[in-house]
Scaffold this motif. Structure first.
Motif, short mmCIF file in Angstrom:
data_model
loop_
_atom_site.label_atom_id
_atom_site.label_comp_id
_atom_site.label_asym_id
_atom_site.label_seq_id
_atom_site.Cartn_x
_atom_site.Cartn_y
_atom_site.Cartn_z
N SER B 33 0.84 -1.18 0.00
CA SER B 33 0.00 0.00 0.00
C SER B 33 0.88 1.24 0.00
O SER B 33 2.04 1.21 0.45
CB SER B 33 -0.93 0.01 1.22
N GLU B 34 0.33 2.34 -0.46
CA GLU B 34 1.10 3.58 -0.54
C GLU B 34 1.49 4.06 0.86
O GLU B 34 2.60 4.59 1.06
CB GLU B 34 0.27 4.64 -1.26
N ASP B 35 0.60 3.87 1.82
CA ASP B 35 0.89 4.33 3.17
C ASP B 35 2.09 3.60 3.75
O ASP B 35 2.98 4.21 4.37
CB ASP B 35 -0.33 4.12 4.07
N VAL B 36 2.10 2.29 3.57
CA VAL B 36 3.21 1.50 4.13
C VAL B 36 4.51 1.87 3.44
O VAL B 36 5.55 2.06 4.08
CB VAL B 36 2.91 -0.01 3.97
N LEU B 37 4.44 1.99 2.14
CA LEU B 37 5.66 2.31 1.40
C LEU B 37 6.19 3.68 1.78
O LEU B 37 7.40 3.86 1.94
CB LEU B 37 5.37 2.26 -0.11
N SER B 38 5.29 4.64 1.97
CA SER B 38 5.75 5.99 2.29
C SER B 38 6.44 6.01 3.65
O SER B 38 7.42 6.73 3.85
CB SER B 38 4.57 6.96 2.28
N SER B 39 5.95 5.18 4.59
CA SER B 39 6.59 5.12 5.91
C SER B 39 8.00 4.57 5.79
O SER B 39 8.95 5.08 6.41
CB SER B 39 5.78 4.23 6.85
N LEU B 40 8.14 3.55 4.97
CA LEU B 40 9.45 2.95 4.80
C LEU B 40 10.41 3.92 4.10
O LEU B 40 11.58 4.03 4.48
CB LEU B 40 9.32 1.66 3.97
N ALA B 42 10.21 7.22 4.05
CA ALA B 42 10.52 8.35 4.93
C ALA B 42 11.61 7.96 5.93
O ALA B 42 12.53 8.75 6.21
CB ALA B 42 9.26 8.80 5.66
N ALA B 43 11.53 6.75 6.44
CA ALA B 43 12.56 6.30 7.38
C ALA B 43 13.91 6.17 6.69
O ALA B 43 14.96 6.56 7.24
CB ALA B 43 12.14 4.96 7.98
N ALA B 44 13.91 5.68 5.48
CA ALA B 44 15.16 5.53 4.75
C ALA B 44 15.76 6.89 4.43
O ALA B 44 16.98 7.08 4.50
CB ALA B 44 14.92 4.73 3.48
N ALA B 45 14.90 7.86 4.13
CA ALA B 45 15.41 9.19 3.81
C ALA B 45 16.02 9.83 5.05
O ALA B 45 17.04 10.53 4.96
CB ALA B 45 14.29 10.06 3.25
N ARG B 46 15.39 9.60 6.19
CA ARG B 46 15.95 10.16 7.41
C ARG B 46 17.30 9.55 7.71
O ARG B 46 18.23 10.23 8.19
CB ARG B 46 14.99 9.91 8.59
N ASP B 47 17.44 8.28 7.44
CA ASP B 47 18.71 7.60 7.70
C ASP B 47 19.74 7.88 6.61
O ASP B 47 20.91 7.50 6.74
CB ASP B 47 18.50 6.09 7.80
N LEU B 115 5.53 9.85 -0.94
CA LEU B 115 6.45 9.10 -0.08
C LEU B 115 7.12 9.99 0.95
O LEU B 115 6.99 9.78 2.15
CB LEU B 115 7.50 8.40 -0.94
N ASP B 116 7.86 10.99 0.52
CA ASP B 116 8.56 11.89 1.43
C ASP B 116 8.46 13.30 0.88
O ASP B 116 8.27 13.51 -0.32
CB ASP B 116 10.02 11.48 1.61
N GLU B 117 8.60 14.25 1.78
CA GLU B 117 8.35 15.64 1.40
C GLU B 117 9.34 16.14 0.37
O GLU B 117 8.98 16.91 -0.52
CB GLU B 117 8.42 16.51 2.67
#
Lengths: 144, 182
Positions: B33-40, B42-47, B115-117
């Motif tokens: 789902s788009e929601d799950v993918l966006s969470s993943l 966003a976390a990868a972008a932060r890292d 996915l991310d801003e």
């Protein structure tokens, strides 16, 4: 013998002195005719004028050279041969505007079967860039 | 692929018995789902590690290459775009288009998953995909409005800095010049 006959006689003697022979006969005849009637003297001299040395022709209209083409009052009549097979128009009818000679067209002077060669090449349109060329271009970008 | 167009028919093979979905090239894919993918993402972008998304982009690029009958470099941009946009759509990543801004090639990706801003997830995906297609190291830098300028990876950080400082796409293109040897 009148004065006019005397002048002619003296002239005859001069000619006879230069070219005796045939001219003597003609001159004697002329004198005889003058004796027959003074009114025919002038006519006889005009009928057989003495040959005069040719004079050089006078140049009244010099040849003019011009860079402009000569003016043509009417276009040259260059008509297709096929038209000559048509029955001729009545000679009494004046030429109308519709019967004016046909204008010369390019194909009428081009040799049969030979293509018309143009002096300039066909314009070349720019070939669209391939994806590889666009990629090379964008990957070559660097900060100014 | 005889007429140069992408054929989407039979792209996915659904194995309901085995519980698997594979592409016609054999890769197994998972529907998220788009929601799950966006969470993943966003976390990868932060890292600071978007390697998985870049790898996903490379897999999409392989799908594109498999559908081409000639190398992408010799094809027209329109032909390549047809295949790239088809694969992108089949994976649900939105509508892809090319734009030319001077010498710069810009990729527009409309209706993509949110996915991310900063759109770094999509940038990593596109970078991986076009690197695979062109066999070059390509970076797609976000420039706003779902557009990504395609540049060499060595200048990607600089261009990203310009965008973060407020430069829009026309300004970024104006600060670049071609250094290609003629």
């Amino acid at each position: 013998m009148t004065d006019r006959e005397d002048r002619l006689r003296s002239l005859l003697d001069k000619v006879r002195a230069k070219r005796p022979g045939e001219r003597e006969t003609h001159a004697a005849e002329a004198v005889d005719r003058m004796r027959a009637g003074s009114g025919t003297v002038q006519a006889a001299t005009q009928a057989r004028p003495l040959s005069e040395p040719p004079t050089s022709p006078q140049v009244e209209s010099p040849t003019r050279y011009s860079s402009q083409p000569p003016r043509v009052e009417r276009p040259l009549s260059v008509e297709p041969r096929a038209r000559s097979a048509q029955p001729p128009s009545p000679p009494a009818a004046p030429p109308s505007q519709s019967q004016r000679p046909a204008s010369i067209r390019a194909q009428s002077v081009a040799p049969t079967g030979q293509p018309v060669v143009y002096a300039t090449d066909q314009p070349e349109f720019p070939r669209p860039k391939t994806f590889g060329e666009l990629l090379e271009l964008t990957l070559s970008l660097r900060p100014r | 692929m005889h007429d140069g167009r992408f054929d989407p028919g039979g792209f996915y093979e659904f194995n309901l018995t085995g519980g698997m979905i594979r592409t016609r090239n054999g890769e197994r894919v998972v529907v998220l789902s788009e929601d799950v993918l966006s969470s993943l993402v966003a976390a990868a972008a932060r890292d600071g590690d978007l390697t998985p998304l870049r790898r996903l982009g490379e897999l999409l690029g392989e799908q594109v290459l498999a559908s081409l009958d000639r190398p992408a470099s010799v094809l027209s941009a329109e032909a390549v775009l047809g295949h790239v946009s088809a694969v992108t759509s089949l994976f649900g990543w939105g509508r892809l288009a090319f734009e030319r801004w001077g010498c710069a090639l810009v990729v527009a990706l409309r209706d993509k998953p949110e996915l991310d801003e900063d759109e770094l997830g999509a940038a990593a995906l596109l970078g991986g995909m076009f690197s695979e297609i062109s066999q070059r190291q390509v970076s797609c830098v976000p420039t706003g409005d779902s557009k990504f300028v395609m540049v060499d990876f060595e200048v990607a950080e600089t261009v990203w800095g310009w965008f973060k400082d407020g430069a829009d796409l026309p300004a970024i293109v104006g600060m670049l010049e071609s250094k290609r040897a003629s």
